[in-house]
Design a protein around this motif. Structure first.
Motif, PDB file in Angstrom:
ATOM      1  N   PHE A 425      -6.069  20.805 -14.805  1.00 57.43           N
ATOM      2  CA  PHE A 425      -6.846  19.986 -15.745  1.00 57.43           C
ATOM      3  C   PHE A 425      -8.141  19.484 -15.110  1.00 57.43           C
ATOM      4  CE2 PHE A 425      -7.543  15.602 -17.476  1.00 57.43           C
ATOM      5  CZ  PHE A 425      -8.114  16.022 -18.670  1.00 57.43           C
ATOM      6  N   LYS A 426      -8.067  19.067 -13.843  1.00 60.73           N
ATOM      7  CA  LYS A 426      -9.279  18.622 -13.165  1.00 60.73           C
ATOM      8  C   LYS A 426     -10.286  19.759 -13.011  1.00 60.73           C
ATOM      9  CE  LYS A 426      -7.124  14.890 -10.506  1.00 60.73           C
ATOM     10  NZ  LYS A 426      -6.792  14.378  -9.153  1.00 60.73           N
ATOM     11  N   VAL A 427      -9.790  20.950 -12.692  1.00 61.57           N
ATOM     12  CA  VAL A 427     -10.697  22.100 -12.560  1.00 61.57           C
ATOM     13  C   VAL A 427     -11.345  22.418 -13.903  1.00 61.57           C
ATOM     14  CG1 VAL A 427     -10.798  24.555 -12.038  1.00 61.57           C
ATOM     15  CG2 VAL A 427      -9.449  23.045 -10.595  1.00 61.57           C
ATOM     16  N   VAL A 428     -10.553  22.424 -14.982  1.00 60.39           N
ATOM     17  CA  VAL A 428     -11.103  22.718 -16.308  1.00 60.39           C
ATOM     18  C   VAL A 428     -12.123  21.661 -16.715  1.00 60.39           C
ATOM     19  CG1 VAL A 428     -10.516  22.919 -18.751  1.00 60.39           C
ATOM     20  CG2 VAL A 428      -9.073  24.005 -17.037  1.00 60.39           C
ATOM     21  N   ARG A 429     -11.820  20.401 -16.446  1.00 60.48           N
ATOM     22  CA  ARG A 429     -12.775  19.336 -16.791  1.00 60.48           C
ATOM     23  C   ARG A 429     -14.059  19.477 -15.980  1.00 60.48           C
ATOM     24  NH1 ARG A 429     -10.913  13.189 -17.390  1.00 60.48           N
ATOM     25  NH2 ARG A 429     -10.375  14.013 -19.434  1.00 60.48           N
ATOM     26  N   THR A 430     -13.952  19.856 -14.701  1.00 62.78           N
ATOM     27  CA  THR A 430     -15.149  20.067 -13.882  1.00 62.78           C
ATOM     28  C   THR A 430     -15.996  21.203 -14.443  1.00 62.78           C
ATOM     29  OG1 THR A 430     -13.962  19.278 -11.929  1.00 62.78           O
ATOM     30  CG2 THR A 430     -15.970  20.548 -11.552  1.00 62.78           C
ATOM     31  N   ILE A 431     -15.338  22.284 -14.871  1.00 65.04           N
ATOM     32  CA  ILE A 431     -16.072  23.404 -15.465  1.00 65.04           C
ATOM     33  C   ILE A 431     -16.765  22.967 -16.748  1.00 65.04           C
ATOM     34  CG2 ILE A 431     -15.793  25.679 -16.526  1.00 65.04           C
ATOM     35  CD1 ILE A 431     -13.531  26.198 -14.554  1.00 65.04           C
ATOM     36  N   ILE A 432     -16.091  22.166 -17.563  1.00 63.72           N
ATOM     37  CA  ILE A 432     -16.707  21.678 -18.802  1.00 63.72           C
ATOM     38  C   ILE A 432     -17.943  20.838 -18.487  1.00 63.72           C
ATOM     39  CG2 ILE A 432     -16.353  20.160 -20.786  1.00 63.72           C
ATOM     40  CD1 ILE A 432     -13.433  21.050 -20.800  1.00 63.72           C
ATOM     41  N   ILE A 433     -17.850  19.965 -17.488  1.00 60.82           N
ATOM     42  CA  ILE A 433     -18.997  19.131 -17.118  1.00 60.82           C
ATOM     43  C   ILE A 433     -20.159  19.990 -16.637  1.00 60.82           C
ATOM     44  CG2 ILE A 433     -19.788  17.378 -15.487  1.00 60.82           C
ATOM     45  CD1 ILE A 433     -17.009  16.152 -15.603  1.00 60.82           C
ATOM     46  N   LEU A 434     -19.870  21.002 -15.824  1.00 58.33           N
ATOM     47  CA  LEU A 434     -20.937  21.879 -15.328  1.00 58.33           C
ATOM     48  C   LEU A 434     -21.604  22.644 -16.468  1.00 58.33           C
ATOM     49  CD1 LEU A 434     -19.298  23.325 -12.086  1.00 58.33           C
ATOM     50  CD2 LEU A 434     -21.087  21.595 -12.250  1.00 58.33           C
ATOM     51  N   VAL A 435     -20.795  23.171 -17.389  1.00 55.65           N
ATOM     52  CA  VAL A 435     -21.365  23.930 -18.512  1.00 55.65           C
ATOM     53  C   VAL A 435     -22.215  23.026 -19.398  1.00 55.65           C
ATOM     54  CG1 VAL A 435     -20.775  25.228 -20.582  1.00 55.65           C
ATOM     55  CG2 VAL A 435     -19.549  25.664 -18.467  1.00 55.65           C
ATOM     56  N   VAL A 436     -21.709  21.829 -19.698  1.00 55.34           N
ATOM     57  CA  VAL A 436     -22.491  20.890 -20.516  1.00 55.34           C
ATOM     58  C   VAL A 436     -23.788  20.513 -19.807  1.00 55.34           C
ATOM     59  CG1 VAL A 436     -22.503  18.562 -21.482  1.00 55.34           C
ATOM     60  CG2 VAL A 436     -20.494  20.008 -21.753  1.00 55.34           C
ATOM     61  N   GLY A 437     -23.712  20.293 -18.485  1.00 56.73           N
ATOM     62  CA  GLY A 437     -24.928  19.977 -17.736  1.00 56.73           C
ATOM     63  C   GLY A 437     -25.946  21.100 -17.780  1.00 56.73           C
ATOM     64  N   LEU A 438     -25.490  22.353 -17.674  1.00 56.27           N
ATOM     65  CA  LEU A 438     -26.416  23.491 -17.742  1.00 56.27           C
ATOM     66  C   LEU A 438     -27.048  23.595 -19.126  1.00 56.27           C
ATOM     67  CD1 LEU A 438     -24.448  26.232 -15.761  1.00 56.27           C
ATOM     68  CD2 LEU A 438     -26.435  24.917 -15.003  1.00 56.27           C
ATOM     69  N   PHE A 439     -26.270  23.386 -20.175  1.00 55.25           N
ATOM     70  CA  PHE A 439     -26.829  23.437 -21.528  1.00 55.25           C
ATOM     71  C   PHE A 439     -27.842  22.317 -21.757  1.00 55.25           C
ATOM     72  CE2 PHE A 439     -23.168  26.158 -22.757  1.00 55.25           C
ATOM     73  CZ  PHE A 439     -23.886  27.158 -23.391  1.00 55.25           C
ATOM     74  N   ILE A 440     -27.567  21.138 -21.208  1.00 55.83           N
ATOM     75  CA  ILE A 440     -28.520  20.026 -21.357  1.00 55.83           C
ATOM     76  C   ILE A 440     -29.811  20.338 -20.611  1.00 55.83           C
ATOM     77  CG2 ILE A 440     -28.923  17.613 -20.743  1.00 55.83           C
ATOM     78  CD1 ILE A 440     -25.997  17.070 -21.307  1.00 55.83           C
ATOM     79  N   LEU A 441     -29.710  20.868 -19.395  1.00 59.06           N
ATOM     80  CA  LEU A 441     -30.914  21.267 -18.657  1.00 59.06           C
ATOM     81  C   LEU A 441     -31.688  22.340 -19.408  1.00 59.06           C
ATOM     82  CD1 LEU A 441     -29.535  21.391 -15.000  1.00 59.06           C
ATOM     83  CD2 LEU A 441     -30.935  19.607 -16.043  1.00 59.06           C
ATOM     84  N   ASP A 442     -30.967  23.253 -20.045  1.00 57.28           N
ATOM     85  CA  ASP A 442     -31.642  24.279 -20.835  1.00 57.28           C
ATOM     86  C   ASP A 442     -32.331  23.672 -22.050  1.00 57.28           C
ATOM     87  OD1 ASP A 442     -31.932  27.288 -21.486  1.00 57.28           O
ATOM     88  OD2 ASP A 442     -31.054  26.465 -23.323  1.00 57.28           O
ATOM     89  N   ALA A 443     -31.695  22.682 -22.670  1.00 58.43           N
ATOM     90  CA  ALA A 443     -32.315  22.046 -23.840  1.00 58.43           C
ATOM     91  C   ALA A 443     -33.612  21.340 -23.479  1.00 58.43           C
ATOM     92  CB  ALA A 443     -31.328  21.054 -24.473  1.00 58.43           C
ATOM     93  N   TRP A 444     -33.694  20.796 -22.271  1.00 50.68           N
ATOM     94  CA  TRP A 444     -34.904  20.093 -21.838  1.00 50.68           C
ATOM     95  C   TRP A 444     -35.889  21.005 -21.114  1.00 50.68           C
ATOM     96  CZ3 TRP A 444     -36.199  15.214 -23.200  1.00 50.68           C
ATOM     97  CH2 TRP A 444     -35.198  14.440 -23.771  1.00 50.68           C
ATOM     98  N   GLY A 445     -35.607  22.296 -21.059  1.00 50.85           N
ATOM     99  CA  GLY A 445     -36.528  23.232 -20.448  1.00 50.85           C
ATOM    100  C   GLY A 445     -36.522  23.222 -18.937  1.00 50.85           C
ATOM    101  N   LEU A 446     -35.526  22.586 -18.326  1.00 46.05           N
ATOM    102  CA  LEU A 446     -35.459  22.544 -16.869  1.00 46.05           C
ATOM    103  C   LEU A 446     -34.679  23.721 -16.288  1.00 46.05           C
ATOM    104  CD1 LEU A 446     -34.711  18.734 -16.442  1.00 46.05           C
ATOM    105  CD2 LEU A 446     -36.922  19.897 -16.328  1.00 46.05           C
ATOM    106  N   PHE A 447     -33.981  24.448 -17.134  1.00 39.70           N
ATOM    107  CA  PHE A 447     -33.192  25.579 -16.656  1.00 39.70           C
ATOM    108  C   PHE A 447     -33.018  26.553 -17.814  1.00 39.70           C
ATOM    109  CE2 PHE A 447     -29.016  27.627 -16.088  1.00 39.70           C
ATOM    110  CZ  PHE A 447     -29.244  28.252 -14.877  1.00 39.70           C
ATOM    111  N   ASP A 448     -33.346  27.808 -17.562  1.00 38.06           N
ATOM    112  CA  ASP A 448     -33.225  28.850 -18.586  1.00 38.06           C
ATOM    113  C   ASP A 448     -31.818  29.433 -18.518  1.00 38.06           C
ATOM    114  OD1 ASP A 448     -33.571  30.738 -20.496  1.00 38.06           O
ATOM    115  OD2 ASP A 448     -35.040  31.949 -19.387  1.00 38.06           O
ATOM    116  N   PHE A 449     -30.926  28.858 -19.300  1.00 31.85           N
ATOM    117  CA  PHE A 449     -29.533  29.290 -19.220  1.00 31.85           C
ATOM    118  C   PHE A 449     -29.354  30.705 -19.753  1.00 31.85           C
ATOM    119  CE2 PHE A 449     -25.215  29.646 -20.925  1.00 31.85           C
ATOM    120  CZ  PHE A 449     -24.480  29.287 -19.815  1.00 31.85           C
TER     121      PHE A 449
END
Length: 759
Positions: A425-449
Motif C-alpha cells: 500500500f505504501k509503494v502504491v501510494r508513493t507511485i500515485i503521488i509521483l504520477v500526480v506530481g508529474l501531471f501537475i508539473l506538466d500542467a504548469w509547463g515545467l515538465f513535458d510528460f
C-alpha cells in the motif's frame, strides 16, 4: 434560492456596470481619431512635397538607423546583457519593471475613465444614449433569462439530487467510497446538464428575441461563454463541497464547513471569472488593450486581497482539521504529510496567490488563461489522486481478516499478509503521488510528460518499473504460496495429521532454503532487468565463494556434515541425542549446527564438524535396563516372581500402559557381587519413555520386595582383630553400650550418697 441568486449576481453586477461605461468608448475614440488624423496627414504631405525637407528626413532616418545598429536602440546607451547582470541588479530590474508596469496600467485606467465621462464645453455628446440604453436592455434581458432558467432547472432537479444523496449515505464497508464516487459523478452529470440547458436557453433568447434574428452580439456572446465556463467550474466545486446534500460531498467535511468553503470559492470564481472573461474582453474591445489590462489588474488585486484575507482568517481552523485528520491514519507517512500540511498550508496558498498575481502583472494577455487552466488541471489531478488513493486504502489500507476456517488451517497466513500488504500500500501510494506530481508539473509547463513518455528513456523507465513490480509481486506470491503449503503440512489440525519429527525438521529447512533461493533469484532477475550485467557478478561471486571455501574449511565441513546428517535422518527436532559429547534435547537444527538443551537447562550449540557420532535415544523403541541385587540368603526364583509382579502392576497403570511394547524380559543373574546377587531385567518402551518407565518400575520393585521381606543388601563390614602365632586370638576389649551405661550409673551412686550424709 435567494442566497444562490445573490451569489450569482455578485459575479455579473460588475460586468453590467462596466459594460454600460465601455459601450460609450468607441464613439469618443472615433471623435478623437477624426480630430488628430487630418493634421498628421497634412504635415506628412507637406514634408514629402518639400525637397529639402524630404532630404533632411531621409538623412535623419539613416543616422538613426546607424545609431540603432551601434547601440541597439535609438538614443539609448549600451546596456549590459541580462545574463551578465548580477542577481541583485536583475532583481532590481524586475522590481522596477513591476512598478513601471503597475504605474502605467493605473495611468491608462485613469485616462480612459476621464476620457469617457469628461467632455469639453460645446462638444457633442460622446455617445448615443438611445443605443446605449438598448444595448444595456438587451444584455440585461439575456442575463436575467439565463439566471432565471438556471435556478428554475436547479429547482426542478432538486428531487433528483436529494434522492442521489440518500442513496449515497446508505453505502457502507469497502464499497462506500466507490458508491460515493459513482453517485457524485452522476450528480455532476445532472449539474452539467442544468448548466447546459440554461446556456441553450440564453442562446435561444439572445438569437431570436434580442437584436437581429439569427445573430449574437459581442456582449451577449461574451457573457454566455463566461456563464458556461464559470458555472461548470462551480459544478466542479460543488462536487467537493456540496453544502446542501451531505451524500454528494467528496471531501469529509461538516455541513457548515462545506457551506463556508463552497460560498467562498463560488464568490471568488464568479468575481474573477466574470471579470476576466466578460468585463476585461469587453473593455479591451471597445476601449483599448491597456484599459482591459488595467481592469484585469484591478480585478486580480481585489481577488488577491479577498482570498488572502480568507486564508489568514482560517489558518488555525484548517490547521486543527489537518491535525485531527492525521490522528485517524495508522500509516506513519500519511500522518507526517498531514502534519506538515497543517503547518504550512496557508503559506502554500498565499504563495500560489502571489504567483498568480505576478503572472497577471507580467503577461496579462496570455498568462492568466494559462494559470487558470493549469490550476483547474492541478485540482483535477489532485482530486483524482486522492480518489484513487482512497479506493486503494479501502482494499489495502486496513488489516486483512481471514475466515476462521482458513485461520485454523493456515494460522500464520493472516499475520504474513498483514506484514506485506501495508508495504504494498505504501509503494502504491508513493507511485500515485509521483504520477500526480508529474501531471501537475506538466500542467504548469515545467515538465513535458507526454513528450517524456513517448521518448525512449521514458518508455524504458516505465517498462522497467512495471516489470520490476510484476517480478516482485510474483516472487512474493510464490513465497506466500510455498510458505503456506509448508505451514499447512506442519499444522497437526490439517493435512495428513501431526507431522513426524523428521518432517518438521526437513520442512523447516526447506522453508529456509526456499526463502534464500527466491531472494537470490529475484535479486538476480531484478539486477538484469534494470540493466546491470550479472555475468561478471556471478563470476565474481563464484571466485569469492571459492576463496571463502578455502578460508572457511571448517564452515564448509559443518555444512557438508549437516547435509549428510539430515539425509541419514540422524536426529530431528525434539530428539534426545548425544552429539559432540553432550546429551540433551535437540531444540534447533540448522544446516551448520544443532542446539542441545541438557538436563540442567543449559543450551549448547554444537557444530556438525565436531560431531563424530550421533547417539539418538528416540528411534523406533527404547529399553529400560535394570539390575536389582538381593541378599545371598534370598531365593532367586522368588525374587524373579516379585519382579514380574511389579511389571504386571506397572502394565495395569493407564499412565504407562501405552508405553510398554512387550512383556518383561528377565535376563537372569548377571553377577555374584560382594554383598548381593544381581538380577537383570529389560523393559521395551516407546522412544523417550524409557526413563519415566524405569523410575516407575523401580518404585514398584522396592514396594514388592519390602512386602515379601526380600532384602536388598547394603554394604557389609567384617572386623578382623588378628591372631597370635599359636593361633589364639588376642583379647578384644569390647564394651557394649548398655554395659557402659550401667557402669556409669554405679560410679555416680556412691558419690551422691556421701553428699547426702554430709548434709
Amino acid at each position: 434560492m435567494l442566497v444562490l441568486l445573490r451569489k450569482t449576481f455578485l459575479g455579473v453586477v460588475l460586468s453590467g456596470l462596466v459594460a454600460v461605461a465601455v459601450l460609450a468608448a468607441p464613439v469618443q475614440a472615433a471623435d478623437q481619431e477624426q480630430d488628430t488624423q487630418p493634421a498628421a496627414y497634412a504635415t506628412l504631405a507637406d514634408i514629402l512635397e518639400n525637397e529639402q525637407a524630404r532630404n533632411k528626413l531621409i538623412q535623419d532616418l539613416r543616422e538613426m538607423a546607424a545609431k540603432q545598429g551601434e547601440s541597439g536602440a535609438v538614443g539609448a546607451p549600451q546596456a549590459a546583457s541580462p545574463e551578465k547582470l548580477s542577481l541583485p541588479r536583475r532583481m532590481a530590474h524586475i522590481v522596477s519593471g513591476f512598478a513601471a508596469t503597475i504605474g502605467t496600467r493605473f495611468e491608462t485606467i485613469a485616462g480612459n475613465l476621464k476620457g469617457i465621462f469628461a467632455t469639453a464645453p460645446g462638444d457633442k455628446a460622446p455617445f448615443d444614449y438611445k443605443a446605449l440604453g438598448q444595448a444595456a436592455l438587451n444584455l440585461g434581458l439575456v442575463i436575467l433569462t439565463v439566471i432565471a432558467a438556471f435556478f428554475l432547472f436547479r429547482r426542478l432537479a432538486h428531487p433528483f439530487f436529494a434522492r442521489l444523496s440518500a442513496w449515497s449515505r446508505q453505502g457502507s464497508g469497502k464499497s462506500a467510497l466507490l458508491r460515493l464516487t459513482g453517485i457524485v459523478a452522476l450528480a455532476a452529470g445532472g449539474d452539467v446538464l442544468v448548466v447546459g440547458l440554461a446556456y441553450v436557453t440564453g442562446n435561444l433568447v439572445a438569437t431570436f428575441a434580442v437584436g437581429e434574428s439569427g445573430a449574437l452580439s459581442t456582449q451577449v456572446a461574451l457573457f454566455l461563454n463566461a456563464f458556461l465556463l464559470i458555472e461548470l467550474l462551480k459544478a466542479g466545486i460543488r462536487m467537493l463541497f456540496a453544502s446542501r446534500y451531505d451524500g454528494l460531498r467528496l471531501l469529509p467535511l461538516a455541513a457548515e464547513h462545506a457551506a463556508y468553503w463552497n460560498r467562498f470559492l463560488a464568490r471568488l470564481a464568479g468575481f474573477v471569472g466574470y471579470g476576466m472573461l466578460f468585463v476585461v474582453p469587453l473593455t479591451a474591445q471597445n476601449m483599448s488593450n491597456a484599459a482591459g489590462q488595467g481592469v484585469g489588474l484591478l480585478i486580480m488585486l481585489a481577488a488577491f486581497i479577498y482570498a488572502t484575507t480568507i486564508v489568514l482568517q482560517n489558518r488555525v481552523a484548517v490547521r486543527d482539521g489537518f491535525s485531527a485528520r492525521a490522528e485517524k491514519f495508522s500509516m506513519g507517512t500519511s500522518q507526517v504529510l498531514l502534519r506538515i500540511a497543517a503547518r504550512i498550508w496557508h503559506l502554500l496558498a498565499i504563495t500560489y496567490l502571489v504567483v498568480v498575481l505576478l503572472v497577471t502583472l507580467i503577461r496579462p494577455s496570455d498568462a492568466l488563461p494559462f494559470v487558470m487552466l493549469a490550476t483547474l488541471k492541478s485540482l483535477i489531478f489532485i482530486g483524482a489522486g486522492v480518489l484513487v488513493s482512497g479506493i486503494v486504502a479501502q482494499f489495502l489500507g486496513k488489516r486483512v481478516t481471514l475466515s476462521p476456517e482458513l485461520r485454523r488451517k493456515l494460522p500464520l497466513l493472516e499475520t504474513r499478509l498483514n506484514a506485506y500488504v501495508p508495504i504494498v500500500f505504501k509503494v502504491v501510494r508513493t507511485i500515485i503521488i509521483l504520477v500526480v506530481g508529474l501531471f501537475i508539473l506538466d500542467a504548469w509547463g515545467l515538465f513535458d510528460f507526454s513528450g517524456w513518455y513517448t521518448s525512449v528513456a521514458g518508455r524504458n523507465l516505465i517498462g522497467t518499473g512495471a516489470n520490476v513490480a510484476v517480478i516482485l509481486l510474483f516472487a512474493l506470491g510464490v513465497w506466500i504460496a510455498l510458505a503456506s503449503l509448508i505451514e499447512h503440512r506442519l499444522n497437526p489440525d490439517t493435512g495428513t495429521g501431526a507431522p513426524t519429527a523428521r518432517a518438521k525438521t526437513l520442512l523447516s529447512l526447506f522453508r529456509n532454503a526456499v526463502a534464500i533461493t527466491i531472494t537470490t533469484i529475484t535479486a538476480m532477475i531484478l539486477l538484469a532487468e534494470i540493466g546491470i550485467n550479472i555475468g561478471p557478478l556471478i563470476a565474481g561471486a563464484g571466485v569469492l565463494g571459492l576463496a571463502i571455501g578455502f578460508g572457511a574449511q571448517k564452515l564448509v565441513q559443518d555444512i557438508i556434515t549437516g547435509v549428510f546428517i539430515q539425509v541419514e535422518n540422524a536426529m530431528n527436532t525434539g530428539d534426545v541425542v548425544t552429539a559432540g559429547g553432550i546429551t540433551g534435547v535437540a531444540e534447533r537444527l540448522s544446516i551448520r549446527s544443532v542446539g542441545l538443551r541438557d538436563l540442567s537447562g543449559t543450551y549448547h550449540i554444537v557444530p556438525f564438524s565436531s560431531v563424530d557420532t550421533v547417539s539418538n535415544f528416540m528411534r523406533d523403541f527404547a529399553f529400560h535396563v535394570g539390575e536389582y541385587g538381593i541378599a545371598y540368603r534370598e531365593d532367586i526364583d522368588e525374587a524373579v516372581t516379585h519382579l514380574r509382579a511389579a511389571f504386571d502392576e506397572l502394565a495395569a497403570d493407564p499412565e504407562y500402559a501405552d508405553a510398554l511394547l512387550e512383556p518383561l524380559e528377565v535376563s537372569g543373574v548377571t553377577a555374584l557381587a560382594d554383598s548381593s546377587v544381581n538380577i537383570r531385567v529389560r523393559i521395551k518402551t516407546t522412544p523417550g519413555m524409557q526413563w519415566g518407565v524405569g523410575r516407575a518400575y523401580n518404585r514398584l520393585v522396592k514396594r514388592h520386595f519390602d512386602a515379601a521381606g526380600i532384602e536388598i543388601p547394603f554394604p557389609h563390614t567384617t572386623i578382623y582383630f588378628g591372631e597370635n602365632k599359636d593361633g589364639s586370638a588376642p583379647a578384644a576389649n569390647l564394651r557394649m553400650v548398655q554395659d557402659a551405661l550401667e557402669q556409669e550409673a554405679q560410679d555416680t551412686a556412691p558419690g551422691e550418697a556421701k553428699n547426702e550424709n554430709a548434709k
